[in-house]
Design an enzyme around this catalytic site. Structure first.
Site, PDB file in Angstrom:
ATOM      1  N   SER A   1      28.929  12.453  47.114  1.00 18.53           N
ATOM      2  CA  SER A   1      30.168  13.124  46.717  1.00 18.53           C
ATOM      3  C   SER A   1      30.603  12.843  45.289  1.00 18.53           C
ATOM      4  O   SER A   1      31.319  13.645  44.684  1.00 18.53           O
ATOM      5  CB  SER A   1      31.302  12.727  47.658  1.00 18.53           C
ATOM      6  OG  SER A   1      31.554  11.331  47.581  1.00 18.53           O
TER       7      SER A   1
ATOM      8  N   HIS B   1      29.091  16.923  52.419  1.00 18.20           N
ATOM      9  CA  HIS B   1      29.228  17.730  51.197  1.00 18.20           C
ATOM     10  C   HIS B   1      28.126  18.774  51.085  1.00 18.20           C
ATOM     11  O   HIS B   1      27.917  19.337  49.999  1.00 18.20           O
ATOM     12  CB  HIS B   1      29.245  16.824  49.976  1.00 18.20           C
ATOM     13  CG  HIS B   1      30.482  15.993  49.878  1.00 18.20           C
ATOM     14  ND1 HIS B   1      31.639  16.428  49.259  1.00 18.20           N
ATOM     15  CD2 HIS B   1      30.754  14.740  50.357  1.00 18.20           C
ATOM     16  CE1 HIS B   1      32.564  15.488  49.352  1.00 18.20           C
ATOM     17  NE2 HIS B   1      32.056  14.457  50.006  1.00 18.20           N
TER      18      HIS B   1
ATOM     19  N   LYS C   1      35.793  20.828  54.347  1.00 16.96           N
ATOM     20  CA  LYS C   1      35.391  21.090  52.968  1.00 16.96           C
ATOM     21  C   LYS C   1      34.923  22.538  52.850  1.00 16.96           C
ATOM     22  O   LYS C   1      35.744  23.446  52.739  1.00 16.96           O
ATOM     23  CB  LYS C   1      34.355  20.055  52.535  1.00 16.96           C
ATOM     24  CG  LYS C   1      34.971  18.646  52.430  1.00 16.96           C
ATOM     25  CD  LYS C   1      33.984  17.613  51.976  1.00 16.96           C
ATOM     26  CE  LYS C   1      34.646  16.287  51.674  1.00 16.96           C
ATOM     27  NZ  LYS C   1      35.412  15.691  52.798  1.00 16.96           N
TER      28      LYS C   1
END
Length: 554
Positions: free
Chosen positions: A296, A324, A355
């Site tokens: 990240s 991610h 996300k």
């Protein structure tokens, strides 16, 4: 009266003592030093016996011992006001009744002072965090409104983990709204009591299908998913050994640490070092290798196939964090595992719904028995209120969109924007680190300067990009973390680079610094940092940002 026995009376002449005899007699009658002296003298025969001088311990009892210049007038006044008497009463022999004293209050630990000291330490190190007050505009992503000054200010957001803008996608908003009116706002409790629903089970089936696994389990966040799963494995597998990547997220570290299982930390994204460690452990004991695909903070992508192969070679399970990566990589958005065609090598995959999928929550997928064990033993799952129907329905809608042609188009646009912005930053002399992912770290290396850049960008230009300081990253590696989305235009990106470059120069920071790590992932060869300003290319890949800098310098 034997004045020589008393350190107080020794300060006066005999004529003064005779003149104020009644006053001094009153003192003598209350003084334990004099009374004790008289008592000792009475045992000595003869009228001419030498006086016994006061002992050191007796001298310390005299209330006037420390007074250097005591006049007769002061002594007279003290006796008349009974000041001496009050002091001498406290020096009476132990057998006499002493006035009761109140117990002093116990001295407790000063919690508030400790908290204040810790906060001041953070402020002095420039790592004290002040959150920006940002409300995003769902009608115009990535625009938002900033409220830190008390007045609404239009800004553009460059650091959101809502990587594809799915939080404001019309189908997602419609699904959330529909669930709200049909099922209400809350879930009703834990899954075990009253918080389970067909929506939970439908989402878990959809996630398992996305990752080609037998089963899935949804958590309130991926932090909880990682922590709970790793802790439960560490507690229940006998003689467990964890092998953890040095760059792992705090949630993974927490689960491993609190399980109290054996732990081995290997170098970040280094399968060779992992193998060295695995060789030293009994092949018959349970082992789990835990790592992330997309890091990240530095944007690196691990050598996923190699890591999984090494782990399985020594009988270890693989726990792969795709937080991610899910939604962003692969034909259907299943992550790096799908992109690298190695989903079958990943035994346990953890991901987030907060996300790229634009909602909230976390999950794991794996074999049916493994998932059922975590469901049955994981306290982080059992004792937590479940996700509400609004979130579940929104997640289902987002997963379906990103698995479609529309999702593939969004990912392609984002990839183009990331490439364009990184090259613009590098050509402007800004140290945008090379990374093969969608994350662009702009290395600052100083906490105070990094925070100032972030603050100036939003105050002067309405550009919001958060500074990343310790403990999220190591001291000396502070950075601005930029994540362009498919919805950032070229004009917006050009403006971003121009504004940042201006502030960078004003701050006195170095331009044209290193932009590739010591080991360049594009060509997998060692680089000499000193070659940065040489004209000959040092990276064999033409699309490497390091090579782009060489061209810019030429």
């Amino acid at each position: 009266m034997n004045s020589k026995a008393c350190p107080f009376l020794n300060k006066f002449s005999m004529s003064s003592i005779r003149q104020y005899a009644p006053l001094f007699l009153s003192y003598v009658e209350r003084c334990p030093v004099m009374m004790q002296s008289f008592s000792r003298q009475s045992t000595v025969s003869g009228d001419n016996a030498a006086p016994n001088l006061a002992t050191e311990a007796e001298v310390q009892k005299c209330p006037f011992l420390t007074q250097v210049n005591v006049t007769v007038t002061e002594a007279s006044q003290a006796v008349q006001e009974d000041t001496i008497g009050q002091q001498l009463l406290q020096l009476q022999p132990q057998e006499e009744k002493q006035p009761e004293k109140e117990n002093p209050s116990p001295k407790f630990f000063n919690y508030e002072a400790f908290f204040a000291k810790q906060l001041q330490k953070k402020k002095e190190e420039h790592t004290y965090r002040v959150f920006k007050k940002v409300l995003r505009d769902a009608s115009s992503f990535p625009h938002a409104f900033e409220h830190s000054t008390g007045k609404e200010k239009d800004i553009t957001v460059w650091c959101s983990n809502d990587y594809l803008g799915m939080s404001w996608h019309p189908k997602v908003k419609e699904a959330v709204s529909e669930a709200l009116w049909k099922h209400g706002a809350g879930s009703g409790g834990t899954r075990n009591i009253s918080g389970n629903s067909p929506l939970h089970e439908q989402l878990e089936r959809e996630l398992a299908k996305l990752h080609h696994k037998e089963a899935g389990l949804v958590f309130t966040s991926c932090y909880v998913a990682n922590d709970t799963t790793l802790f439960t494995l560490g507690k229940h597998l006998p003689g467990m050994h964890f092998f953890s990547d040095a760059g792992n997220h705090a949630s993974m570290i927490q689960g491993i640490r609190t399980s109290m299982a054996q732990k081995h930390v290997f170098r970040h994204n280094d399968p060779d070092h992992l193998e060295e460690m695995l060789k030293k452990v009994d092949p018959n004991v349970p082992k789990v290798v835990a790592f992330e695909t997309v890091h990240s903070m530095d944007g690196t992508i691990c050598p996923t196939v190699e890591m999984c192969d090494v782990a399985h070679k020594y009988g270890a399970l693989t726990f792969v964090d795709e937080v991610h990566a899910v939604g962003l990589y692969g034909d259907h958005g299943a992550g790096v595992g799908e992109q690298d065609d190695c989903l079958d090598k990943m035994d346990i995959i953890s991901g987030t719904l907060g996300k790229a999928f634009g909602n909230m929550g976390g999950y794991i997928v794996g074999s049916a028995k493994l998932v059922d064990m975590i469901r049955s033993y994981g306290s982080g799952f059992i004792f937590t209120t479940s996700l509400p129907p609004t979130v579940l329905n929104g997640c289902l809608a987002s997963i379906k969109v990103l698995a479609s042609d529309e999702g593939r188009e969004l990912r392609a646009r984002q990839k183009r924007n990331v490439k364009y912005l990184r090259e613009k930053l590098v050509s402007a002399g800004l140290p945008a680190s090379h990374s093969p992912s969608h994350i662009i770290p702009i290395m600052v290396g100083d906490a105070e300067a990094c925070t100032k850049l972030s603050n100036d960008l939003i105050l002067k230009y309405g550009i919001y990009v958060q500074s990343i300081n310790y403990p999220t990253v190591a001291k000396g590696t502070e950075r601005l973390r930029v994540a362009p989305t498919p919805h950032h235009t070229k004009e917006m990106m050009d403006t971003f680079v121009d504004c940042l470059a201006e502030l960078w120069k004003d701050s006195g920071l170095t331009l044209y610094g290193q932009v590739c790590p010591d080991s360049c992932e594009c060509c997998n060869r060692e680089l000499n940092i000193q070659d940065m300003f040489k004209r000959e290319p040092v990276c064999l890949r033409t699309n490497c940002t390091y090579a782009s800098l060489q061209a810019a310098l030429a």
